[in-house]
Write an enzyme that holds these catalytic residues in place. Sequence first.
Site, PDB file in Angstrom:
ATOM      1  CG  ASP A  95      -1.681  -1.330   1.305  1.00  0.00           C
ATOM      2  OD1 ASP A  95      -2.417  -1.628   0.355  1.00  0.00           O
ATOM      3  OD2 ASP A  95      -1.510  -2.074   2.282  1.00  0.00           O
ATOM      4  CG  HIS A 151      -3.501  -5.242   3.111  1.00  0.00           C
ATOM      5  ND1 HIS A 151      -3.022  -4.431   2.113  1.00  0.00           N
ATOM      6  CD2 HIS A 151      -3.961  -6.350   2.488  1.00  0.00           C
ATOM      7  CE1 HIS A 151      -3.171  -5.028   0.943  1.00  0.00           C
ATOM      8  NE2 HIS A 151      -3.745  -6.205   1.149  1.00  0.00           N
TER       9      HIS A 151
END
Length: 351
Positions: free
Chosen positions: A183, A211
């Site tokens: 990410d 996440h």
Amino acid sequence: MENNLLVSRLQQLGRHFPAVPKNLEQPAVRVAVTGAAGQIGSFLCNFIAQGRMFGPYQKVILQLIELPAAEKVLKGLVMELKDGAYTCVADIIPTTDPMVGFKDADVAVLVGARPRGPGMERSDLLQANAKIFQAQGAAIDQVAKKTVKVCVVGNPANTNALICSQYAPSIPKQNFTALTRLDQSRAISQIADRTGAQVEDVNNIIIWGNHSATQYPDTFNATVRGQPARQVVNDDKWLDGPFLSKVQKRGAEIISVMGKSSAASAAAAACDHVHDLWFGTVPGKYASMAVISDGNTYGIPEGIMYSFPCEILPGGAWSIVQNVPINEFSRAKMDKTAKELLDERKMALGI
Ligand code: NAX
């Protein structure tokens, strides 16, 4: 002089691979990878074999763990790894037995997980994965080195890492982390594209939380070529809207375009994550990773695996970067993703 230049360039790139190896005779690092024959696993094994995780001079022993159903594919992967004649590889141990695969592991990257099946509720998925990560935690507890560094990739990664750590009581909770580095990399790449900067010029974007689509990619403390990123981008509307959802939903976007989920980029991120746990972060550069929350940091509840900005010393001792200014916008987003992690913990563990 040349060596100093190389070291400073490596640091700029966020790499701590020794420019000149201190000792070519260092013992091989034992790296266990679960789900090795899967999409991410096979990229990951090749990257590790090529020195992407521990540098070009460090020998590794790949301990590859799969389900019996994937044994044949694993066999093929091992054949290819051997055909690569990679100089970093000292040995390869393919197995379907976690007690063999985790034996004496220095590092464990847990990629294998139960995917969401048709009609499966989120709570069913969490519980199915809870069983896998309980068993793996117990096996790690029994046979891995007590210093093992565990990086969980398989989703729901944060909660899986929490469960794994709970079932490995003899190993410090700090040794369990979950991957939010992909990410972070996605966010860096978006900002680099937008500003025309190189990726290594974009620093200290923070991924807070889970996440998942609730993660919060925070640009308020980031820099581009040393300048405040938000000033360089000069478009708050984009940063607070489309940029956030782009990063949060990038996994789904990849699937819609490619017809399959991210694999090489996830494997690269896992290499960066473990690289930083092994060699440490470059001073002043944060690495986002999910670590156990002690309840005293940034108002995040205790006992969830929450992604924070971390600084890491060589050998893996990490600390959460303190005193990052948090505004109201960030606060709301950080709390939302924390709440999701509390809900996940409840569904998976009932606590
Ligand atoms: P694949 O289905 O291609 O591979 C998974 C492999 O794991 C399979 O070969 C399977 O046999 C094996 N496996 C399953 N359970 C196992 C167990 N108990 N022990 C050993 N092996 C086991 O999935 P892939 O695309 O490689 O994705 C793997 C996981 O990564 C998924 O859970 C996925 O959601 C997750 N991801 C996590 C990311 C992150 O940033 N944290 C990003 C990418 C990815 O979505």
